[in-house]
Design an enzyme around this catalytic site. Structure first.
Site, PDB file in Angstrom:
ATOM      1  N   LYS A 125      -0.534  12.734 -10.889  1.00 25.12           N
ATOM      2  CA  LYS A 125      -1.783  13.846 -10.472  1.00 25.12           C
ATOM      3  C   LYS A 125      -2.220  14.243 -11.787  1.00 25.12           C
ATOM      4  O   LYS A 125      -1.470  14.425 -12.788  1.00 25.12           O
ATOM      5  CB  LYS A 125      -1.143  15.064  -9.552  1.00 25.12           C
ATOM      6  CG  LYS A 125      -0.534  14.388  -8.283  1.00 25.12           C
ATOM      7  CD  LYS A 125      -1.881  14.076  -7.152  1.00 25.12           C
ATOM      8  CE  LYS A 125      -1.188  13.745  -5.823  1.00 25.12           C
ATOM      9  NZ  LYS A 125      -2.151  13.236  -4.941  1.00 25.12           N
ATOM     10  N   HIS A 183      -0.613   1.574   2.059  1.00 23.63           N
ATOM     11  CA  HIS A 183      -1.164   3.077   2.047  1.00 23.63           C
ATOM     12  C   HIS A 183      -1.992   3.030   3.134  1.00 23.63           C
ATOM     13  O   HIS A 183      -2.641   2.146   3.589  1.00 23.63           O
ATOM     14  CB  HIS A 183      -1.820   3.262   0.845  1.00 23.63           C
ATOM     15  CG  HIS A 183      -1.747   4.864   0.606  1.00 23.63           C
ATOM     16  ND1 HIS A 183      -2.864   5.728   1.292  1.00 23.63           N
ATOM     17  CD2 HIS A 183      -1.081   5.596  -0.088  1.00 23.63           C
ATOM     18  CE1 HIS A 183      -2.567   6.892   0.941  1.00 23.63           C
ATOM     19  NE2 HIS A 183      -1.562   6.826  -0.003  1.00 23.63           N
TER      20      HIS A 183
END
Length: 461
Positions: free
Chosen positions: A167, A288
């Site tokens: 992140k 994903h």
């Protein structure tokens, strides 16, 4: 036009259909639109549109055609339930090898029927695949056992793989990205690209790959432990996916088995998943599901559920798929999601409507992500009943007050806390990184462990 005489047979039993082994069975929640036919008539029209029929009788229909009609075999109007049996001969097969394809399964079972004018909504909640059709799917070529082996763990019950997502998800240039990888790997096992990360102008793909390779090698030298990375190779173009995959494997060389390939399976579709599965059968295939909530969300009345998506992913060959957090994280989910985890990991499992035998097909690993941190993990493991999974905590690692490495250690300690059956607050007194997670995520700490501040004393000051 009432088509129930042809496309419905309520005398058929599910037991006999399963014993016959020639039908895929699908369970839907369906509501007819007001002003059209009754429930059975609408269900029959749905089956017709999903197989051999249209809105009128056509002169080209013959007896053989009628023999492969999809049939409504069970309805419960009060529960809005309809079950349809699809002959397996309806589904398309590859001309190169005769294998089955999820694209065809979706086209029939959840295709044009989603836009029918007489259907208010219809959503698939479960499906059953008979052995003759199941054997035509690729299934996973690699499993969590391959990752455990790389990590030097037992291949049975090798346990929790502590992972993260770097992140922020976008905005990091290659060197800061690689630095974050190195930091996390000092305490954790597994890092994945976030789903939009690829070849942005500020983060060229090849430069990022080279720097992550260097970071992995340095972290392995520092810790003496193997590390794993899941690279996003998703693209519109099959050749682009292959080019990315080949470059990664060439760069990582002797560490190639430390690499998984991530595919955004919902947005890129079955073709992208199959490209990765077939071109790179030695790599762990990380499915994903970004975007899936458009159809799988409980708020969505059309499409299919996350359970159905996960079951399809196993058939396609996903080694692992994100399965949510069973209500313990930030994304939509519930405790019943554990049925999804069992369906993709076990060889024999019950779904909402059907029992499925997988006949030895390799399992698909649940990958847990979305708002998880060390404080939420003991309850999550207790609900699931085991820790044989991958968890990717972005904020849960890099939001730790002492950084990514400490965040990774706190997650590993959370598994230890659950295994020991310890009280989390008491456990925190002897485990600094876990204790500091209380300070890092005080809102969660207050909600889950209301008296933590007083019990931890100076450790939570």
């Amino acid at each position: 036009m009432d088509q129930s005489n042809r496309y419905a047979n309520l005398n058929l039993t599910e037991k006999d259909l399963i014993a016959g082994g020639r039908h895929v069975l699908c369970a839907y929640i369906m509501k007819p639109k007001a002003g059209f036919g009754n429930f059975l008539q609408t269900a029959a029209h749905f089956a017709a549109e999903s197989s051999t029929g249209t809105n009128v009788e056509v002169s080209t229909t013959d007896d053989f055609t009628r023999g492969v009609d999809a049939l409504v075999y069970e309805i419960d109007e009060a529960k809005q339930l309809m079950k349809i049996a699809y002959p397996i001969d309806l589904f398309d097969r590859n001309i190169i090898d005769g294998r089955a394809m999820i694209a065809s399964f979706l086209t029939l079972t959840i295709g044009n029927n989603q836009g029918m004018g007489d259907v208010e909504y219809a959503k698939m909640y479960d499906f059953y695949v008979p052995p003759a059709y199941l054997k035509l799917f690729d299934g996973p070529s690699t499993t969590i056992k391959d990752l455990w082996r790389v990590l030097g763990r037992p291949v049975v019950d090798g346990g929790f793989i502590v992972g993260t997502i770097i992140k922020p998800k976008l905005g990091l240039r290659p060197q800061p990205f690689a630095n974050a990888c190195y930091d996390f790997w000092l305490g954790g096992d597994f890092i994945k690209n976030d789903e939009p990360q690829g070849n942005q102008v500020f983060a060229p793909f090849k430069e990022t790959v080279r720097l992550v390779n260097d970071a992995m090698r340095r972290a392995q030298d520092k810790t003496g432990q193997p590390k794993l990375f899941s690279f996003n190779i998703t693209a519109d173009d099959h050749h682009e996916m292959v080019a990315r995959g080949e470059y990664i494997l060439e760069t990582f060389a002797d560490n190639a088995d430390h690499i998984a390939f991530l595919v955004d399976g919902y947005v890129a579709g079955p073709a992208a998943v199959t490209t990765a599965r077939r071109r790179f059968p030695k790599q762990y295939l990380h499915y994903h599901r970004a975007g899936h909530g458009a159809v799988t969300s409980p708020q969505a009345k059309r499409g299919y559920t996350a359970f159905v998506l996960s079951k399809m992913a196993r058939l396609q060959g996903a080694s692992g798929i994100h399965t949510g957090t069973m209500g313990f994280g930030k994304m939509e989910g519930e405790a019943a999601d554990r049925a999804m985890a069992y369906m993709i990991t076990e060889d024999s499992a019950d779904g909402p409507y059907f029992h499925q035998e997988w006949l030895g097909m390799n399992p698909t690993t649940p990958i847990i992500s979305g708002g998880m941190n060390a404080l939420r993990m003991p309850g999550f493991f207790k609900n699931l009943g085991h820790s044989n999974l991958i968890m990717t905590a972005g904020g849960g690692a890099f939001g730790h007050i002492d950084g990514g490495a400490a965040g990774a250690k706190s997650l590993r300690q959370a598994e230890q806390c659950w295994k020991e059956g310890a009280d989390p607050v008491a456990f925190a007194k002897e485990h600094r990184e876990f204790a500091r997670a209380f300070e890092s995520f005080p809102h969660d700490a207050d909600a889950l462990y209301p008296n933590w501040r007083g019990q931890l004393g100076l450790a939570a000051a």
